[in-house]
Design a protein around this motif. Structure first.
Motif, short mmCIF file in Angstrom:
data_model
loop_
_atom_site.label_atom_id
_atom_site.label_comp_id
_atom_site.label_asym_id
_atom_site.label_seq_id
_atom_site.Cartn_x
_atom_site.Cartn_y
_atom_site.Cartn_z
N GLU A 28 0.86 -1.19 0.00
CA GLU A 28 0.00 0.00 0.00
C GLU A 28 0.89 1.23 0.00
OE1 GLU A 28 -4.16 0.64 2.21
OE2 GLU A 28 -2.45 0.90 3.55
N LYS A 30 1.11 5.24 0.42
CA LYS A 30 0.42 6.43 0.92
C LYS A 30 1.37 7.61 0.98
CE LYS A 30 -2.57 3.77 4.08
NZ LYS A 30 -2.93 3.59 5.50
N MET A 32 2.06 10.85 3.12
CA MET A 32 1.71 11.36 4.43
C MET A 32 2.22 12.78 4.63
SD MET A 32 0.15 8.68 5.63
CE MET A 32 -0.01 9.11 7.38
N VAL A 37 -3.00 11.18 5.69
CA VAL A 37 -2.84 10.71 4.31
C VAL A 37 -3.22 11.84 3.36
CG1 VAL A 37 -3.61 9.04 2.59
CG2 VAL A 37 -3.35 8.35 4.99
N GLN A 40 -4.54 10.19 -3.05
CA GLN A 40 -5.13 8.86 -3.21
C GLN A 40 -4.17 7.76 -2.75
OE1 GLN A 40 -6.20 8.02 -7.24
NE2 GLN A 40 -7.32 6.14 -6.76
N VAL A 41 -4.72 6.76 -2.07
CA VAL A 41 -3.93 5.59 -1.69
C VAL A 41 -3.78 4.70 -2.92
CG1 VAL A 41 -3.83 3.55 -0.22
CG2 VAL A 41 -4.77 5.69 0.69
N ARG A 42 -2.54 4.30 -3.19
CA ARG A 42 -2.27 3.46 -4.35
C ARG A 42 -1.72 2.10 -3.90
NH1 ARG A 42 1.79 4.99 -7.16
NH2 ARG A 42 2.67 6.45 -5.65
N TYR A 43 -1.70 1.16 -4.83
CA TYR A 43 -1.20 -0.18 -4.54
C TYR A 43 -0.24 -0.58 -5.66
CZ TYR A 43 -5.05 -0.08 -1.27
OH TYR A 43 -5.89 0.30 -0.24
N ARG A 140 -5.50 -3.48 -5.74
CA ARG A 140 -6.21 -3.13 -4.51
C ARG A 140 -6.94 -4.35 -3.95
NH1 ARG A 140 -11.25 -1.58 -2.73
NH2 ARG A 140 -11.25 -0.04 -1.02
#
Length: 228
Positions: A28, A30, A32, A37, A40-43, A140
């Protein structure tokens, strides 16, 4: 044409290898700021799994990279990298350069430089559609929804993500034994020279005493070596 088809098949095999690792290979990502956060949170795939998959299918001697430039700012390091893939005995292809970045944590510029380089290499590999699931947003569900036991991490661990030379391990070890052991510095062999990689800013006196010279164009310390 057959060489292009062969590379396409190898890319498919690399992606299949990455998918086979399952959740263990996915992270994951992030951004910060002030403990929160941002964006967008990416994977994406963890770098070591990507490099191990590429090494398994392409073999280490059939790919290499060059650092085009690096810049050190107050809070991050930015590195531009060019990736090369061997398509036959004499021909290498390059899909262009990519830029990677890494935040400087606790003043550790060396680790940040290595992280920025790794980030750039993964972006270069994406130009060949390696690790494409990450850029299609398919990881995700793998990260959040997989109930399968995590696959064990690859056994192969390397100090450098890529073998930068086609020399044998025995020759590499012999030449490295003649080089000074300096904390934070690793060495890459490239066509008759050895390049000091890492946080060399405060190690220049040690490198000079070992016979290294500063290359203003490539912005690195190098030394000519005798090939056995």
């Amino acid at each position: 044409m057959s060489e292009g088809k062969n590379l396409t098949k190898q890319v498919e095999e690399i992606n299949a290898e990455l998918r086979g690792f399952g959740r263990a290979a996915v992270q994951e990502i992030k951004m910060m700021k002030d403990g929160k956060v941002v964006g967008q949170v990416r994977y994406g795939y963890k770098p070591q799994y990507v490099f191990d998959a590429v090494n398994k299918i392409l073999l280490p001697e059939n790919w290499r990279y060059e650092v085009v430039s690096k810049e050190i700012f107050d809070s991050q390091v930015v590195a531009e990298v060019r990736l090369f893939i061997r398509v036959n005995d004499t021909e290498w292809i390059c899909k262009g350069s990519q830029t990677g970045q890494m935040q400087i944590v606790k003043g550790n510029v060396g680790d940040s430089y290595k992280g920025a380089t790794t980030d750039a290499i993964q972006k270069c590999l994406s130009l060949l559609s390696i690790g494409t699931d990450a850029y299609r947003g398919l990881l995700r569900d793998v990260y959040l929804g997989s109930n399968r036991p995590a696959a064990p991490p690859p056994k192969q661990k390397t100090e450098q993500p890529i073998a930068a030379s086609t020399k044998s391990d025995a020759d590499q070890a012999k030449n490295n034994s003649d080089l000074p052991k300096i904390a934070g510095i690793n060495y890459q062999h490239r066509d008759g020279i050895v390049v000091a990689v890492g946080n060399s800013f405060d190690k220049k006196d040690l490198l000079k005493s070992a016979g290294f010279k500063w290359d203003k164009a490539d912005k690195n310390w190098y030394k000519e070596v005798v090939l056995h």
